[in-house]
Design a protein around this motif. Structure first.
Motif, short mmCIF file in Angstrom:
data_model
loop_
_atom_site.label_atom_id
_atom_site.label_comp_id
_atom_site.label_asym_id
_atom_site.label_seq_id
_atom_site.Cartn_x
_atom_site.Cartn_y
_atom_site.Cartn_z
N LEU A 78 4.39 0.87 -16.34
CA LEU A 78 3.59 1.39 -15.35
C LEU A 78 2.77 0.44 -14.47
O LEU A 78 2.29 0.24 -13.59
N VAL A 79 2.40 -0.76 -14.62
CA VAL A 79 2.00 -2.07 -14.21
C VAL A 79 3.09 -2.29 -12.20
O VAL A 79 2.32 -2.45 -11.76
N GLY A 80 4.55 -1.82 -12.94
CA GLY A 80 5.17 -2.43 -11.67
C GLY A 80 4.80 -0.74 -10.57
O GLY A 80 5.02 -1.23 -9.90
N ILE A 81 5.14 0.38 -11.22
CA ILE A 81 4.56 1.82 -10.62
C ILE A 81 3.26 1.09 -9.43
O ILE A 81 3.81 1.64 -8.20
N ILE A 82 2.43 1.03 -10.41
CA ILE A 82 1.35 0.71 -9.80
C ILE A 82 1.20 -1.01 -8.59
O ILE A 82 0.72 0.21 -7.95
N GLY A 91 -1.49 -5.44 -4.32
CA GLY A 91 -0.23 -4.90 -5.32
C GLY A 91 0.49 -5.92 -5.11
O GLY A 91 1.34 -6.75 -6.04
N ALA A 92 0.95 -7.16 -4.29
CA ALA A 92 1.78 -8.44 -4.28
C ALA A 92 1.39 -9.46 -5.52
O ALA A 92 2.33 -9.50 -6.24
N LEU A 93 0.21 -9.33 -5.71
CA LEU A 93 0.14 -10.24 -6.35
C LEU A 93 0.11 -9.46 -7.96
O LEU A 93 0.32 -10.20 -9.13
N ILE A 94 -1.00 -8.88 -8.15
CA ILE A 94 0.04 -7.78 -9.75
C ILE A 94 1.51 -8.19 -10.20
O ILE A 94 1.21 -8.52 -10.82
N ILE A 95 2.14 -7.66 -9.14
CA ILE A 95 4.15 -7.56 -9.37
C ILE A 95 4.21 -9.21 -9.51
O ILE A 95 5.05 -9.32 -10.86
N GLY A 96 3.37 -9.95 -8.42
CA GLY A 96 3.63 -11.22 -9.24
C GLY A 96 3.46 -12.10 -10.90
O GLY A 96 3.85 -13.39 -11.09
N PHE A 109 0.70 2.33 -0.41
CA PHE A 109 0.54 2.58 0.65
C PHE A 109 0.18 2.21 1.83
O PHE A 109 -0.33 2.28 2.73
N GLY A 110 -0.35 0.50 1.18
CA GLY A 110 -1.39 -0.65 2.35
C GLY A 110 -0.04 -0.66 3.27
O GLY A 110 -0.34 -0.18 4.50
N ALA A 111 1.83 -0.81 3.35
CA ALA A 111 2.24 -0.18 4.53
C ALA A 111 2.04 0.57 5.34
O ALA A 111 2.08 0.82 6.42
N THR A 112 1.82 1.59 4.41
CA THR A 112 2.09 3.24 4.92
C THR A 112 0.31 3.26 5.81
O THR A 112 0.17 3.41 7.53
N LEU A 113 0.13 2.54 5.67
CA LEU A 113 -1.93 2.76 6.59
C LEU A 113 -1.14 1.67 8.20
O LEU A 113 -1.28 1.79 9.18
#
Length: 316
Positions: A123-127, A305-310, A134-138
């Protein structure tokens, strides 16, 4: 922030600079790829002769197979990424490449390598991946004036180059860990010095695979054998040395038990920030005020997102 996390962030700095340096050095996609591999070869042989061999680190045939295979598929990924940059520009191409690589590498690490071991981690990984994507798309959104041109690049050659590049890089990232997971590489070899010996030993053979792959691509696909040793190729040795520094830090981070494949590859893709802002301020790729707003918001989402997955292992 501990030393392992800081180490895992270094590839983003070096790899984020690759598109900027190669653009400054000039040359065709084949010349840039070949020049990069020459730089990587210098670094790889230096690592092998002055670090791996003096320390008696295992360098058997399995290491050569893993290294050369990962180098060959990397050459495919890099050549088509350079083609993508020429089609879309660095500030648009880098975010899209980043998003695609994060998705593919995370999926492979979570499923094939089995790094996500429970529902909370999934769940955390997907989020976190969704935030990065989404950030990269923006960041890559075109303004209305250039929308038709951007859509043409994305729907035509640009999209094809993106897919091929992503597949090449995915295999390059995953192969060393996958082949150790199925025990083609013995656990004792993989575990030596917390995995650092194994990943360091790969670098020399990998560089040889990169050169072979780049030569084959330049001759068979781009058909540039007459100009593949021209001045731009030699200038891009600097690009290769920059990439090689990021590569060895990425592999070391991947081997670290507290980091792993998913975190290391996701952190390495934070080079999107270097590539995007470098493309704007160093390569002078023009952006509208609306695009700059999207870029700032997108950059914040990518970092979050990177900090969360970290910290995904804290949910194990």
């Amino acid at each position: 922030m501990n030393a392992a996390i800081l180490l895992a962030l270094l590839p983003a700095l070096f790899w984020g600079s690759v598109g900027l340096i190669s653009t400054k050095m000039g040359g065709s996609a084949a010349q840039q790829t070949l020049g990069m591999t020459f730089g990587a070869l210098l670094f790889g042989l230096g690592t092998m002769f002055f670090f791996v061999m003096p320390r008696g680190i295992y360098l058997g045939k399995e290491i050569w197979v893993v290294g050369i295979l990962s180098g060959l598929v990397w050459a495919v990924g890099m050549a088509f990424q350079f083609l993508m940059f020429k089609q879309m520009g660095v500030s648009i191409g880098m975010p899209l490449s980043t998003a695609a690589q994060i998705i593919m590498n995370a999926v492979m690490a979570a499923t094939v390598l089995g790094e996500w071991i429970n529902i909370k981690m999934w769940l955390v990984g997907i989020i976190s991946i969704a935030l990065v994507v989404f950030g990269a798309t923006l960041i890559s959104l075109p303004d209305k004036k250039s929308e038709k041109k951007a859509e043409s690049a994305l729907n035509g050659k640009g999209l094809l180059y993106l897919v091929i590049s992503t597949l090449g890089f995915m295999l390059y990232f995953v192969l060393p860990n996958f082949l150790s997971k199925i025990e083609y590489i013995k656990p004792s070899i993989k575990a030596a010095n917390n995995g650092i010996d194994y990943m360091t030993a790969i670098v020399g053979p990998q560089a040889i695979g990169q050169v072979v792959g780049a030569l084959l691509i330049a001759i068979l696909i781009f058909r540039e054998q007459k100009v593949m040793f021209a001045a731009p190729t030699w200038r891009n040795i600097l690009t290769g040395l920059t990439w090689a520094l990021g590569n060895i830090f990425m592999f070391i981070s991947t081997a670290a038990p507290s980091i792993g494949q998913t975190i290391a590859t996701t952190f390495s893709q934070l080079g999107i920030i270097v590539g995007t802002f470098g493309g704007i301020y160093i390569l002078h790729e023009k952006k509208s005020s609306g695009q700059m707003r999207n870029i700032l918001i997108g950059t914040a989402l990518v970092i979050i997102g990177a900090l969360i997955i970290g910290n995904i292992h804290s949910f194990a």
